[in-house]
Design an enzyme around this catalytic site. Structure first.
Site, mmCIF file in Angstrom:
data_model
loop_
_atom_site.group_PDB
_atom_site.id
_atom_site.type_symbol
_atom_site.label_atom_id
_atom_site.label_comp_id
_atom_site.label_asym_id
_atom_site.label_seq_id
_atom_site.Cartn_x
_atom_site.Cartn_y
_atom_site.Cartn_z
ATOM 1 N N LYS A 35 -7.084 5.352 12.370
ATOM 2 C CA LYS A 35 -6.310 4.546 11.146
ATOM 3 C C LYS A 35 -7.462 3.512 10.550
ATOM 4 O O LYS A 35 -8.025 3.090 11.359
ATOM 5 C CB LYS A 35 -5.156 3.712 11.395
ATOM 6 C CG LYS A 35 -4.213 3.625 10.268
ATOM 7 C CD LYS A 35 -3.195 4.775 10.032
ATOM 8 C CE LYS A 35 -2.339 4.259 8.958
ATOM 9 N NZ LYS A 35 -1.182 5.429 8.738
ATOM 10 N N ASN A 63 5.090 6.620 -1.939
ATOM 11 C CA ASN A 63 5.094 8.018 -2.021
ATOM 12 C C ASN A 63 5.987 8.749 -0.994
ATOM 13 O O ASN A 63 6.664 9.613 -1.367
ATOM 14 C CB ASN A 63 3.507 8.266 -1.512
ATOM 15 C CG ASN A 63 3.427 9.836 -0.832
ATOM 16 O OD1 ASN A 63 3.916 10.116 0.159
ATOM 17 N ND2 ASN A 63 2.992 10.583 -1.840
HETATM 18 N N1 LIG Z 1 1.768 8.252 2.456
HETATM 19 C C1 LIG Z 1 1.961 9.124 3.631
HETATM 20 O O1 LIG Z 1 1.490 10.083 3.633
HETATM 21 C C2 LIG Z 1 2.645 8.377 4.752
HETATM 22 C C3 LIG Z 1 3.191 7.240 4.742
HETATM 23 N N2 LIG Z 1 3.789 6.701 5.767
HETATM 24 C C4 LIG Z 1 4.412 5.499 5.959
HETATM 25 O O2 LIG Z 1 5.376 5.372 5.093
HETATM 26 C C5 LIG Z 1 5.688 3.795 4.437
HETATM 27 C C6 LIG Z 1 5.208 3.909 2.947
HETATM 28 O O3 LIG Z 1 4.012 4.374 2.633
HETATM 29 P P1 LIG Z 1 3.840 5.077 1.226
HETATM 30 O O4 LIG Z 1 5.135 5.408 0.473
HETATM 31 O O5 LIG Z 1 2.777 5.964 1.366
HETATM 32 O O6 LIG Z 1 3.158 3.881 0.404
HETATM 33 P P2 LIG Z 1 3.435 3.333 -0.921
HETATM 34 O O7 LIG Z 1 1.912 2.250 -1.414
HETATM 35 O O8 LIG Z 1 3.228 4.701 -1.834
HETATM 36 O O9 LIG Z 1 4.597 2.712 -1.216
HETATM 37 C C7 LIG Z 1 5.132 1.801 -0.584
HETATM 38 C C8 LIG Z 1 6.498 1.127 -0.897
HETATM 39 O O10 LIG Z 1 6.811 0.211 0.030
HETATM 40 C C9 LIG Z 1 7.063 -1.094 -0.846
HETATM 41 N N3 LIG Z 1 7.014 -2.247 -0.231
HETATM 42 C C10 LIG Z 1 5.629 -2.904 0.077
HETATM 43 N N4 LIG Z 1 5.844 -3.903 0.761
HETATM 44 C C11 LIG Z 1 7.087 -4.242 0.490
HETATM 45 C C12 LIG Z 1 7.711 -5.250 1.322
HETATM 46 N N5 LIG Z 1 7.222 -6.388 1.708
HETATM 47 N N6 LIG Z 1 9.335 -5.072 1.273
HETATM 48 C C13 LIG Z 1 9.951 -3.811 0.882
HETATM 49 N N7 LIG Z 1 9.191 -3.092 0.319
HETATM 50 C C14 LIG Z 1 7.814 -2.972 0.027
HETATM 51 C C15 LIG Z 1 6.413 -1.054 -2.178
HETATM 52 O O11 LIG Z 1 6.920 -1.419 -3.356
HETATM 53 C C16 LIG Z 1 6.431 0.687 -2.324
HETATM 54 O O12 LIG Z 1 7.736 0.981 -3.081
HETATM 55 C C17 LIG Z 1 4.403 3.329 5.062
HETATM 56 O O13 LIG Z 1 4.954 2.660 6.451
HETATM 57 C C18 LIG Z 1 3.494 4.178 5.588
HETATM 58 O O14 LIG Z 1 2.677 3.978 6.741
HETATM 59 C C19 LIG Z 1 3.961 7.430 6.924
HETATM 60 C C20 LIG Z 1 3.373 8.903 7.033
HETATM 61 C C21 LIG Z 1 2.564 9.192 6.107
HETATM 62 O O1 LIG Z 2 -2.439 12.326 6.485
HETATM 63 C C1 LIG Z 2 -2.876 11.848 7.444
HETATM 64 O O2 LIG Z 2 -3.976 12.233 7.847
HETATM 65 C C2 LIG Z 2 -2.207 10.694 8.069
HETATM 66 C C3 LIG Z 2 -1.329 10.107 7.425
HETATM 67 C C4 LIG Z 2 -0.916 8.817 7.965
HETATM 68 O O3 LIG Z 2 -1.683 7.735 7.857
HETATM 69 C C5 LIG Z 2 0.457 8.579 8.703
HETATM 70 O O4 LIG Z 2 1.047 9.442 9.145
HETATM 71 O O5 LIG Z 2 0.598 7.294 8.963
#
Ligand SMILES: NC(=O)C1=CN([C@@H]2O[C@H](COP(=O)(O)OP(=O)(O)OC[C@H]3O[C@@H](n4cnc5c(N)ncnc54)[C@H](O)[C@@H]3O)[C@@H](O)[C@H]2O)C=CC1
Ligand SMILES: O=C(O)CCC(=O)C(=O)O
Length: 429
Positions: free
Chosen positions: A121, A236
């Site tokens: 990571k 996302n």
């Molecule tokens: N994008 C991916 O493929 C994956 C994401 N995740 C996890 O999912 C979670 C969200 O990731 P993504 O959707 O990719 O990120 P992103 O950047 O697309 O969206 C993040 C969201 O969280 C909100 N956010 C940020 N800080 C905040 C706070 N203090 N309180 C409430 N909301 C807040 C933002 O406004 C936004 O709506 C993270 O924990 C990430 O590690 C897990 C596996 C894969």
């Molecule tokens: O797509 C990946 O390789 C990793 C995604 C990721 O960072 C997660 O699952 O927290």
């Protein structure tokens, strides 16, 4: 496994205090999982910390001509199974312990969905919401230059995470290809389709969470049709999940972003919110009547999905969570103490290392397609992802019942076994 020392017990007591380190609490569950499986202290000593942790300083020329130096990290937890794999996060609160914990969770995820990877990571301390497009490009390229010796398609393969996206993956891939002097699509996943991205990666995390929800409601005897769903985070993971829930006939009554939350007991118009959110998953700023993220988590609902950041459900608010099912799309949203409270209240908690594994699964599919130079249809990707997630969910659900442990410990037990075995066969232990 040996008797716990006074030091161990003191550390355990500290861990149990709310808010103390995601990293330490992850270590304590790893220890428990290894113990339950009958592994030795040596296994724990090897797996409790990442094998490598790189800290880099990245000078970036800002648009106003000044130079700002950013701090970034890349953690590689364990590469006994294969190259390490995991996203890169751009966020002001990134820190070393968080990146280390996130890399351990990646190892567990890869073990759960049975990928030929260990966990990695990365993260950079920055606020991309306050940076221009070109500043972000320079930061992304600078990060790749700084970590280039340690990463690569057969070493460590980055991907998107919080506040990073396919454009950032494209810059990083281009920079790596320039350094290596050949096109290297397999260096990174989550790329745009035209640069060797995979169908289905953009929606994969949410799709994986949806599949877990479909399995979880069957176990709880709840119908998804009309079920009330609350989702924290509209990026996302959260926004595509809201869309999948909305399209499947569930009622999404609450969503949030970093600035607040929206609530409508009749159900929100998700298509409208999707049209209006920005690229950082911000939408609530456009509304006058909002509630707080804290209030959102305690709404009366059937399914609660934290899909934003860590440490959201703690011992403080866990007694007031009113959902029957909590599915962790985010990494680390629930503390260990809160896990116990929710489980003892009969709430089905689907842990992060299982629920959010759809992303890395399709990242693996992307990497395989890059290695082959032969690309799959969206249907093929979806079919393969569904099979993996349904099997993984049921494997962990059954393990929890067989071993009489909560779903998080069951997931760690399933996830840790492959790297423990691979480390043993390699003669590391
Ligand atoms: N994008 C991916 O493929 C994956 C994401 N995740 C996890 O999912 C979670 C969200 O990731 P993504 O959707 O990719 O990120 P992103 O950047 O697309 O969206 C993040 C969201 O969280 C909100 N956010 C940020 N800080 C905040 C706070 N203090 N309180 C409430 N909301 C807040 C933002 O406004 C936004 O709506 C993270 O924990 C990430 O590690 C897990 C596996 C894969
Ligand atoms: O797509 C990946 O390789 C990793 C995604 C990721 O960072 C997660 O699952 O927290």
């Amino acid at each position: 496994m040996g008797v716990h020392t006074v030091e161990d017990l003191q550390r355990q007591a500290e861990i149990e205090k709310e808010g103390l380190g995601l990293f330490q609490s992850t270590q304590s569950v790893i220890r428990e999982a290894l113990e339950k499986l009958g592994y030795t202290d040596e296994h724990y000593e090897l797996l409790k910390e990442p094998l490598r942790m790189l800290t880099v300083r990245i000078p970036v020329r800002m648009d106003d001509g000044t130079v700002k130096v950013f701090t970034g990290y890349r953690s590689q937890h364990n590469d006994a199974v294969g190259p390490t794999k995991g996203g890169v996060r751009f966020h002001p609160e990134v820190n070393e312990d968080e990146v280390k914990a996130l890399s351990i969770w990646m190892s567990l995820k890869c073990g759960i969905v049975d990928l030929p990877y260990g966990g990695g990571k990365g993260g950079i301390i920055c606020d991309p919401r306050e940076m221009s497009f070109r500043e972000l490009e320079r930061l992304s390229r600078g990060y790749v230059r700084a970590i280039s010796q340690l990463v690569g398609p057969t070493k460590d393969i980055p991907a998107p995470d919080v506040f990073t996206n396919s454009q950032i993956m494209a810059w990083m891939m281009d920079e790596y290809s320039r350094i290596r002097e050949f096109d290297s699509p397999g260096f990174i996943t989550g790329k745009p389709l035209v640069l060797g991205g995979s169908h289905g990666r953009e929606t994969a995390t949410a799709r994986g969470v949806t599949i877990c929800i479909e399995e979880a409601v069957k176990k709880k005897g709840i119908s998804l049709q009309g079920a009330r769903v609350v989702i924290q985070g509209f990026g996302n993971a959260g926004s595509y999940l809201a869309k999948f829930m909305y399209d499947s006939g569930a009622k999404v009554i609450g969503i949030s972003d970093a600035y607040g939350a929206l609530y409508d007991p009749q159900g929100l118009d998700i298509d409208d919110l999707l049209d209006r959110r920005d690229s950082f998953g911000t939408v609530t700023k456009l509304f006058q009547h909002t509630i707080t993220n804290k209030e959102l988590l305690e709404l009366d609902c059937d399914i609660l999905v934290p899909a934003a950041i860590s440490n959201q459900i703690t011992a403080e608010n866990a007694p007031r969570i009113r959902a029957s099912i909590v599915v962790e799309a985010a990494n680390g949203p629930t503390t260990l103490e809160a896990t116990e409270i929710l489980t003892s209240r009969g709430i089905l908690l689907v842990p992060d290392v299982l629920a959010s594994a759809g992303g890395v699964t399709v990242s693996y599919f992307e990497w395989v397609q890059n290695q082959q130079g032969y690309y799959w249809t969206e249907e093929e990707v979806e079919q393969k992802l569904t099979k993996v997630m349904v099997e993984s969910f049921n494997k962990i659900y059954d393990a929890a019942h067989i071993h009489q442990v909560n779903m998080r410990l069951a997931a760690y037990m399933v996830g840790v076994r492959k790297m423990a075995e691979a480390s043993r066969f390699r003669g590391w232990i």
